[in-house]
Design a protein around this motif. Structure first.
Motif, PDB file in Angstrom:
ATOM      1  N   GLY A  29     -12.299  12.742  43.775  1.00  0.00           N
ATOM      2  CA  GLY A  29     -13.172  11.874  43.513  1.00  0.00           C
ATOM      3  C   GLY A  29     -12.354  10.323  43.112  1.00  0.00           C
ATOM      4  N   GLY A  30     -11.255  10.357  42.815  1.00  0.00           N
ATOM      5  CA  GLY A  30     -10.383   9.487  42.636  1.00  0.00           C
ATOM      6  C   GLY A  30     -10.001   8.650  44.019  1.00  0.00           C
ATOM      7  N   MET A  31      -9.736   9.625  45.168  1.00  0.00           N
ATOM      8  CA  MET A  31      -9.733   8.917  46.360  1.00  0.00           C
ATOM      9  C   MET A  31     -10.840   8.234  46.861  1.00  0.00           C
ATOM     10  SD  MET A  31      -7.211  12.125  47.685  1.00  0.00           S
ATOM     11  CE  MET A  31      -6.882  11.610  49.621  1.00  0.00           C
ATOM     12  N   LEU A  32     -12.088   8.926  46.666  1.00  0.00           N
ATOM     13  CA  LEU A  32     -13.264   8.191  46.941  1.00  0.00           C
ATOM     14  C   LEU A  32     -13.715   6.991  46.404  1.00  0.00           C
ATOM     15  CD1 LEU A  32     -16.049   8.707  48.292  1.00  0.00           C
ATOM     16  CD2 LEU A  32     -16.868   9.699  46.089  1.00  0.00           C
ATOM     17  N   ARG A  40      -5.998  -0.760  42.656  1.00  0.00           N
ATOM     18  CA  ARG A  40      -6.283  -0.555  44.027  1.00  0.00           C
ATOM     19  C   ARG A  40      -5.966   1.024  44.168  1.00  0.00           C
ATOM     20  NH1 ARG A  40      -1.590  -3.265  44.631  1.00  0.00           N
ATOM     21  NH2 ARG A  40       0.143  -2.428  45.990  1.00  0.00           N
ATOM     22  N   VAL A  41      -5.219   1.431  43.302  1.00  0.00           N
ATOM     23  CA  VAL A  41      -4.789   3.397  43.396  1.00  0.00           C
ATOM     24  C   VAL A  41      -5.229   3.852  42.126  1.00  0.00           C
ATOM     25  CG1 VAL A  41      -2.920   2.799  44.935  1.00  0.00           C
ATOM     26  CG2 VAL A  41      -2.495   2.771  42.667  1.00  0.00           C
ATOM     27  N   PHE A  64      -1.805   8.436  49.199  1.00  0.00           N
ATOM     28  CA  PHE A  64      -1.814   9.591  47.976  1.00  0.00           C
ATOM     29  C   PHE A  64      -0.411  10.075  47.940  1.00  0.00           C
ATOM     30  CE2 PHE A  64      -2.184  13.595  45.706  1.00  0.00           C
ATOM     31  CZ  PHE A  64      -2.996  13.110  44.515  1.00  0.00           C
ATOM     32  N   SER A  65       0.091  10.442  49.099  1.00  0.00           N
ATOM     33  CA  SER A  65       1.467  10.971  49.388  1.00  0.00           C
ATOM     34  C   SER A  65       2.406   9.910  48.778  1.00  0.00           C
ATOM     35  CB  SER A  65       1.800  11.425  50.540  1.00  0.00           C
ATOM     36  OG  SER A  65       1.649  10.336  51.594  1.00  0.00           O
ATOM     37  N   GLY A 110      -7.291  10.227  38.726  1.00  0.00           N
ATOM     38  CA  GLY A 110      -7.895  11.559  38.998  1.00  0.00           C
ATOM     39  C   GLY A 110      -6.714  12.583  38.968  1.00  0.00           C
ATOM     40  N   LEU A 111      -5.532  12.379  39.275  1.00  0.00           N
ATOM     41  CA  LEU A 111      -4.588  13.155  39.416  1.00  0.00           C
ATOM     42  C   LEU A 111      -4.169  13.741  37.887  1.00  0.00           C
ATOM     43  CD1 LEU A 111      -1.954  14.693  40.448  1.00  0.00           C
ATOM     44  CD2 LEU A 111      -0.803  12.814  40.057  1.00  0.00           C
TER      45      LEU A 111
END
Length: 420
Positions: free
Chosen positions: A61-64, A340-341, A211-212, A347-348
């Motif tokens: 969801g965070g990446m989305l 932006r992140v 994300f990495s 989410g993490l």
């Protein structure tokens, strides 16, 4: 009032609807269990189904949210969880019910990272604790409102119709989000130059971070473990408070319902007070440590309370401190990382919180069964809060200037330039 504070109120409404919607199942479960002939163990599975989907969706969801923006992500989340809230009322078999609740959790899991991303975009560093506190005060109002609302609805219409009716506000709020919210303040048609200058330039045009790359940053993991150890107390408290009042202190069911609302009422005030103090003093870490130590102290005093009256006083004080972490904690994260992140980062962290939510009630239940006393559970939560306070005291996060990403120098969070 500034446009950003209307955005804050709108995000408050999305969280409030989220908490009210998820709180209907525990209230409806006795009636559902009677109709479906469910054992207590299976009833627990039905409750846990939500958390399974919710936890699984935090990072995606965070990446989305980072990909499509907070506006679209929040709208999608609210609409989709409202659909599955409605579909809960149509469940005809146990398997159908469990799958609907898992998917309901998945859809609600889209929302938190997007909401924190929106706060990061819309508020300058000096206001983030207050904005987060206002939004997250919904976490205390939801558990207060839900029992009264749902008891009336289910008594008048039955549990299925209650789910149909509760889904309606979600659709209305989703319309409001899509109509009013924008991904960035500069995109809002009513934004004026003065307010835009107050908010600041944001992260427009900055380099994308994978994300990495994100998970290399030590400060993110420091906050992760602060949140996990705190969430042990939050979910453990919510899960075992009614049983403690009923069984350990001998209150009636009616009195338990009334007394259980007191900590949440105190928590509403605590969230706002802590958020204001964090922004007013600029010493967010100090406020955070005080909150967690207060949480630990009053958990311990509850465990050792000699009378039921003293237990209620200490529980109410615990409720004041327990949810007050939200304002200073989430503003810490917003200071650490660019907006932006923020979806992926929050989410993490929220994933860790949901892991604590799954495990803490089980561990506390095992301690109570092993010792035969509820004090063991409160001591366990007090220790966890104390550990969280120590971890918070060790935070070395630059504030209010956020570190520059990406780059090898940023992988180790600076130990200089830290306030409070």
């Amino acid at each position: 009032m500034r446009i950003r504070w209307w955005v804050c109120f709108l995000l408050f409404l999305t969280w409030l609807v989220s908490y009210i919607d998820r709180s209907l199942m525990p209230m409806a479960l006795p009636l559902i269990a009677q109709e479906f002939h469910l054992s207590p163990t299976v009833m627990g599975v039905v409750i846990s189904a939500f958390f399974l989907g919710y936890a699984a969706m935090q990072i995606p969801g965070g990446m989305l949210a980072d990909k499509i923006g907070a506006r679209n992500s929040i709208t999608l989340g609210v609409v989709s969880w409202s659909v599955f809230s409605l579909l809960t009322g149509t469940a005809s078999t146990l398997a159908n019910l469990i799958w609907v609740r898992i998917l309901f959790g998945v859809c609600e899991g889209i929302h938190p990272p997007a909401a924190f991303k929106a706060l990061s975009e819309w508020f300058p560093a000096r206001e983030r604790s207050r904005a987060s506190g206002v939004v997250m005060s919904s976490n205390t109002l939801g558990p207060m409102i839900a029992p009264i609302l749902f008891a009336s609805l289910m008594g008048a219409f039955g549990w299925r119709t209650a789910f149909y009716l509760v889904s309606i506000p979600g659709f209305l709020v989703a319309i409001g989000v899509y109509w009013f919210l924008r991904n960035r303040p500069s995109e809002h048609p009513r934004m004026i130059g003065r307010e835009l200058a107050e908010i600041g330039p944001g992260d427009t045009g900055a380099k994308t971070i994978s994300f990495s790359e994100l998970i290399r940053y030590r400060g993110l993991w420091q906050l992760f473990f602060v949140y996990v150890t705190w969430d042990v107390t939050w979910w453990g408290f919510q899960a075992w408070l009614p049983s403690y009042l009923l069984k350990a202190r001998g209150f009636s069911l009616l009195n338990t319902g009334m007394l259980a609302a007191l900590p949440y009422a105190a928590g509403f005030l605590g969230v706002l007070a802590a958020a204001y103090a964090a922004d007013r003093t600029g010493r967010r870490k100090a406020v955070l440590v005080v909150i967690l130590l207060g949480d630990a102290l009053f958990m311990l005093l509850t465990a050792t309370a000699a009378t039921a009256t003293m237990a209620i006083i200490f529980l109410t004080a615990t409720g004041f401190f327990l949810p007050s972490i939200h304002g200073p904690f989430w503003s810490f994260l917003m200071d650490l990382l660019p907006s932006r992140v923020m979806g992926s980062a929050s989410g993490l962290i929220n994933t860790g919180g949901q892991i604590a939510g799954i495990g803490a009630p089980i561990v506390i239940g095992a301690l109570i069964q092993w010792t035969g006393h509820y004090y063991a559970g409160f001591i366990f939560m007090a220790v966890s809060a104390a550990v969280s306070a120590v971890l918070a005291a060790l935070l070395r996060v630059p504030s209010p200037e956020r570190i520059s990403l990406p780059g090898p120098a940023a992988a180790e969070v600076s130990s200089t330039g830290t306030r409070g």
